[in-house]
Enzyme design. Sequence first.
Site, PDB file in Angstrom:
ATOM      1  N   HIS A 124      10.127  76.598  71.521  1.00 41.15           N
ATOM      2  CA  HIS A 124       9.914  75.637  70.429  1.00 41.15           C
ATOM      3  C   HIS A 124       8.927  74.551  70.864  1.00 41.15           C
ATOM      4  CE1 HIS A 124      14.280  76.785  69.311  1.00 41.15           C
ATOM      5  NE2 HIS A 124      13.542  77.249  68.333  1.00 41.15           N
ATOM      6  N   LYS A 173      26.890  78.530  58.755  1.00 40.98           N
ATOM      7  CA  LYS A 173      26.650  79.244  60.006  1.00 40.98           C
ATOM      8  C   LYS A 173      27.336  78.536  61.169  1.00 40.98           C
ATOM      9  CE  LYS A 173      22.532  81.086  61.996  1.00 40.98           C
ATOM     10  NZ  LYS A 173      21.075  81.047  62.003  1.00 40.98           N
ATOM     11  N   ARG A 217       6.902  85.166  67.822  1.00 43.36           N
ATOM     12  CA  ARG A 217       7.071  85.642  69.187  1.00 43.36           C
ATOM     13  C   ARG A 217       6.500  87.037  69.314  1.00 43.36           C
ATOM     14  NH1 ARG A 217      13.003  83.261  68.973  1.00 43.36           N
ATOM     15  NH2 ARG A 217      12.567  83.842  66.847  1.00 43.36           N
ATOM     16  N   SER A 228      16.830  80.782  71.034  1.00 47.59           N
ATOM     17  CA  SER A 228      18.023  79.958  71.248  1.00 47.59           C
ATOM     18  C   SER A 228      19.231  80.853  71.489  1.00 47.59           C
ATOM     19  CB  SER A 228      18.283  79.069  70.035  1.00 47.59           C
ATOM     20  OG  SER A 228      17.217  78.196  69.829  1.00 47.59           O
TER      21      SER A 228
END
Length: 161
Positions: free
Chosen positions: A19, A43, A92, A130
């Site tokens: 990030h 979540k 990514r 993450s």
Amino acid sequence: MKKRIAVYPGSFDPVTFGHLDIIERASKIFDHVIVSVFVHSGKKHMFTVEERVAMLRRALKGRKNVSVDCFEGLLTDYVKKKKTDVVIRGLRAISDLEYEFQMAAINRTLYRHIETVFFMPRVRYSYLSSSVVRDIAHFKGDVSKLVPVHVAKAVAARNKK
Ligand code: ADP
């Protein structure tokens, strides 16, 4: 001249060097980058929104053209509220593309002026997420090469409980 403001939304649970790499690149191109934690109550997260915001602020201390915020609801509404139409996302690998492509297209359907700008991190961070950090930490592994020191400490402390 009008200031070029961009919003970088995400879960940041927790913030990683990936990030930070994206933020660094974006802050060189935009006048101001607003890193914003998406509040998603449905979540399960490792860290609360407040904790994620605090970890981001600490990691980005001293960066004059970067601020940290959080938002709930539609990204398109938030972006309008911030008086911009630029969204930053990181790519990514090709595997990110399908999801990002869908999000960018949907956001444009909701708000036709929105532009999603993608940045690629350096290769060494292109396998970092993450969730990888959370998984390693769960098994008491060392995440110090993946996240800033204060985040590594917070992750370790969380897993002691
Ligand atoms: P994650 O997918 O790791 O849970 P977020 O929801 O916090 O991440 O992601 C916010 C944005 O940052 C997304 O566009 C995601 O693709 C991007 N991102 C996350 N990790 C990296 C990384 N290592 N390199 C580049 N971009 C990343």
